[in-house]
Enzyme design. Structure first.
Site, short mmCIF file in Angstrom:
data_model
loop_
_atom_site.label_atom_id
_atom_site.label_comp_id
_atom_site.label_asym_id
_atom_site.label_seq_id
_atom_site.Cartn_x
_atom_site.Cartn_y
_atom_site.Cartn_z
N LYS A 48 0.91 -1.28 -0.30
CA LYS A 48 -0.07 0.02 0.01
C LYS A 48 1.12 1.57 -0.11
O LYS A 48 1.15 1.88 0.92
CB LYS A 48 -0.32 -0.07 1.45
CG LYS A 48 -2.14 -0.09 1.35
CD LYS A 48 -2.87 0.22 2.40
CE LYS A 48 -4.64 0.74 2.35
NZ LYS A 48 -4.98 1.37 1.55
N1 PMP Z 1 -8.17 -2.59 -3.17
C1 PMP Z 1 -7.18 -1.04 -3.11
C2 PMP Z 1 -6.73 -0.42 -4.31
C3 PMP Z 1 -7.22 -0.37 -1.58
O1 PMP Z 1 -6.66 0.44 -1.56
C4 PMP Z 1 -8.12 -1.48 -0.82
C5 PMP Z 1 -8.11 -0.93 0.82
N2 PMP Z 1 -6.82 -0.76 1.24
C6 PMP Z 1 -8.77 -2.20 -0.84
C7 PMP Z 1 -8.07 -2.90 -1.71
C8 PMP Z 1 -9.13 -3.50 -0.03
O2 PMP Z 1 -8.29 -3.46 1.24
P1 PMP Z 1 -8.48 -3.45 2.38
O3 PMP Z 1 -9.89 -4.57 2.77
O4 PMP Z 1 -7.58 -4.23 3.14
O5 PMP Z 1 -9.31 -2.24 3.25
#
Ligand code: PMP
Length: 315
Positions: free
Chosen positions: A159
């Site tokens: 991320k």
């Molecule tokens: N894909 C992207 C590009 C994201 O930014 C997120 C949000 N973090 C997710 C998927 C979903 O991840 P999570 O369930 O860990 O929030």
């Protein structure tokens, strides 16, 4: 959403007033996006505020940092305590949490070797990310003309701040076209994910979702939903997803910390399934929220209580 209710920010080991949580314009990350971050939610349970899957979110923060060569200058326990302190000081019973680790000011050479590694935790109340009505009605989605970046371009499982330029372009394009959200395809033309969400489809009572081979961020909500769905008794298949799979699906939904479980109503004007929240999506959403709100003791291990607990949380 706004930051009106946030009074305190955790910044480099101290809790500082909102107005004092500033960085210099020469900070490396401002110029090059060279930071990593997380998005978590804290839910109001009967036993007090609890951060949902904090352990996994912080693990992902450290692993994102490692992929970008960033050494986070705190232990995981220190960060867990810092997250809880941020919630407590702001007196939030529920909120969204954003730890971000970035390079501060020292040099604007691309290699950030001399820049300090700084860490901030922000908290603010954040309701339904794609709108309260859309949780009932389902979101209207368009396929982005931007391709989701490939893992040869940037690590997709990290991320990283800079990677979100790709998401931002797609989100702006979707909004300009009057849609709620964008769906990005990967380099091969398979479905990758939303600008900030993973995708599930439901076909003949089976849940299907993709994995990191389709350039997705491995969402923690995705992981929770896979586990919850299997516990309910649904089959969950993981493989490539094509646009025609989505168009012919009985139901489809996004998962993510911000959107939780949000149904998809249509794709570029084509209705998906019954064009309303389907029964499987409903069941999954309700089970997910029960887990996050501490109402299902099978998932009690996913909750990190903000206040130290003396007794087991009530179920
Ligand atoms: N894909 C992207 C590009 C994201 O930014 C997120 C949000 N973090 C997710 C998927 C979903 O991840 P999570 O369930 O860990 O929030």
């Amino acid at each position: 959403m706004n930051f009106d209710q946030t009074k305190w920010v955790w910044m480099n080991g101290q809790v500082v007033p909102w107005a004092g949580a500033t960085i210099h314009v020469s900070a490396h990350t401002l110029h090059y996006g060279s930071g990593v971050f997380e998005g978590m939610r804290c839910y109001e349970t009967d036993a007090g505020p609890a951060v949902f899957r904090m352990h996994e979110h912080l693990e992902r923060l450290y692993s994102s940092a490692e992929m970008y060569g960033i050494r986070i200058p705190y232990s995981k326990t220190e960060l867990e305590d810092a997250v809880c302190e941020t919630v407590r000081r702001n007196e939030f019973s529920s909120c969204y949490l954003r730890p971000i680790c970035y390079h501060g000011s020292a040099s604007l050479a691309l290699h950030p070797r001399n820049c300090p590694v700084e860490l901030v935790i922000l908290a603010w109340p954040w309701g339904a990310y794609l709108g309260e009505d859309n949780v009932e009605r389902g979101v209207r989605v368009t396929v982005a003309s931007w391709t989701k970046f490939h893992s040869r371009t940037l690590p997709t499982t990290a991320k990283g701040c800079g990677g979100y330029l790709n998401s931002m372009l797609a989100a702006r394009e979707a909004a300009a076209g009057g849609y709620d959200e964008a769906l990005l395809l990967d380099e091969s033309g398979n479905i990758a994910e939303g600008s900030g969400e993973n995708l599930f489809i439901v076909r003949d009572g089976v849940l299907l979702t993709n994995d990191e081979s389709s350039s997705i961020l491995l969402g923690i909500t995705r992981d929770s939903v896979i586990e919850i769905a299997r516990d309910i008794g649904y089959e969950v298949e993981i493989g490539k997803l094509k646009l025609e799979d989505l168009l012919s699906a009985d139901e489809a939904f996004f998962t993510g910390t911000a959107v939780e479980v949000t149904p998809i109503r249509e794709l570029d004007g084509e209705l998906i399934g019954g064009a309303k929240r389907g029964t499987v999506t409903n069941r999954i959403r309700e089970a997910f929220l029960r887990a996050a709100l501490g109402r299902d003791k099978r998932y009690a291990g996913w909750l990190h209580m903000v206040e130290p607990q003396t007794a087991e949380i009530g179920m």
